[in-house]
Design an enzyme around this catalytic site. Sequence first.
Site, PDB file in Angstrom:
ATOM      1  N   GLY A  20       0.816  -1.225   0.000  1.00 66.07           N
ATOM      2  CA  GLY A  20       0.000   0.000   0.000  1.00 66.07           C
ATOM      3  C   GLY A  20       0.839   1.258   0.000  1.00 66.07           C
ATOM      4  N   GLN A  21       0.135   2.417   0.032  1.00 65.35           N
ATOM      5  CA  GLN A  21       0.828   3.712  -0.081  1.00 65.35           C
ATOM      6  C   GLN A  21       1.857   3.904   1.033  1.00 65.35           C
ATOM      7  OE1 GLN A  21      -1.462   7.205   0.971  1.00 65.35           O
ATOM      8  NE2 GLN A  21      -0.331   8.528  -0.438  1.00 65.35           N
TER       9      GLN A  21
ATOM     10  N   TYR B 277     -14.857   3.708   7.985  1.00 62.05           N
ATOM     11  CA  TYR B 277     -13.402   3.769   8.166  1.00 62.05           C
ATOM     12  C   TYR B 277     -13.063   4.478   9.478  1.00 62.05           C
ATOM     13  CZ  TYR B 277      -8.551   5.271   7.250  1.00 62.05           C
ATOM     14  OH  TYR B 277      -7.199   5.507   7.339  1.00 62.05           O
TER      15      TYR B 277
HETATM   16  C1  VAH Z   1      -8.300   8.419   3.288  1.00 61.60           C
HETATM   17  N1  VAH Z   1      -5.938   8.819   2.886  1.00 61.60           N
HETATM   18  O1  VAH Z   1      -8.501   9.367   2.538  1.00 61.60           O
HETATM   19  C2  VAH Z   1      -6.886   8.246   3.836  1.00 61.60           C
HETATM   20  C3  VAH Z   1      -6.714   8.944   5.145  1.00 61.60           C
HETATM   21  C4  VAH Z   1      -7.475  10.797   6.612  1.00 61.60           C
HETATM   22  C5  VAH Z   1      -7.368  10.278   5.218  1.00 61.60           C
HETATM   23  O2  VAH Z   1      -7.116   8.134   6.182  1.00 61.60           O
HETATM   24  O3  VAH Z   1      -9.153   7.627   3.628  1.00 61.60           O
END
Ligand code: VAH
Length: 324
Positions: free
Chosen positions: A16-17, A147
């Site tokens: 991943g990134q 998330y």
């Molecule tokens: C996202 N790059 O966009 C991630 C990150 C806070 C952003 O967790 O989900």
Amino acid sequence: MSASDIARILVTGAAGQVGCALVAALGRRYGPANVVAADIKFPPSFSESSPPRVRLDVTDREALAQVVQAHRIDTIYHLAAILSANGEKNPQACWQVNVGGLLNVLEVAREYSLRRVICPSSMAVFGPDAPRQGTPQDTLLHPTTMYGVTKVSGELLGEYYFRRYGVDVRGIRYPGIISSEARPGGGTTDYAVEIFYAALQERRYTCFLREDTVLPMIYMPDVIEGTIQLAEADPARLTRHTDYNMTGFSIAPRDLAAEIQRHLPDFEIAYAPDARQAIADSWPAAIDDRVARRDWGWRPRHDLAAMTADMLAKLAARQRAGSL
Ligand code: VAH
């Protein structure tokens, strides 16, 4: 814990990134043979010369335990996760991977008495009722994305395993991350990486967020340095474990576009907000990371101008080599 202390490291989500940058940095710091890169799949571009790599689904606890034993792992950097935008497309899978996977990592760390688990959190833990400017270390955590829910759960789960079982779990609330090594996958802040490829290849980019959407961002070299700094910090200095605020700089798409235009004057940007706008609108505009600065010396080294110049230089070099 200095570089010589940590013998055997497993990085999950290694393709991943953040994972691929972390694997390279940990390999340089501890020796490539001491870093095992694990992910559910690896792209062809993943360097063959990288450390040992294994296919691993972190939701499979037995498979994880076997990797830990087979490679004599004593430290896990747990990066495997489904990010915000993809998480909204399949919230149940997001929970399974992000929380189920973390529970497996914590259980294996407990069972095999691992030295340390580094597990990133995210600024996505904050919701619309947290202060948007100078978002403090302690405030309401009411995320509107699955998330964000998994990251709040992860922070609490890690704290529980620290207090109940003595597992040394450490985590940072990453803001939006900008990097040149690997394209991000499925995040709301991905525009800040996509824009560089579009600027170099097409001289134009259509941004999926409004031009004035200010979000906290950070450049990958600072993420890597800060993460290893926390991993090696003296535990006696840490007043928190799993949830340190961290940030680099706060920008809106129009700020990034203007900075790119300083280098590429003919670059043009258009705006077509999509479903990710609502996610971005629920997040902070600027984060207060003074606790991380005090506890373990966190200091970002890149501002918008320095990041933009470095990103364009690295990607333009790959474009000239035909590998962009
Ligand atoms: C996202 N790059 O966009 C991630 C990150 C806070 C952003 O967790 O989900």
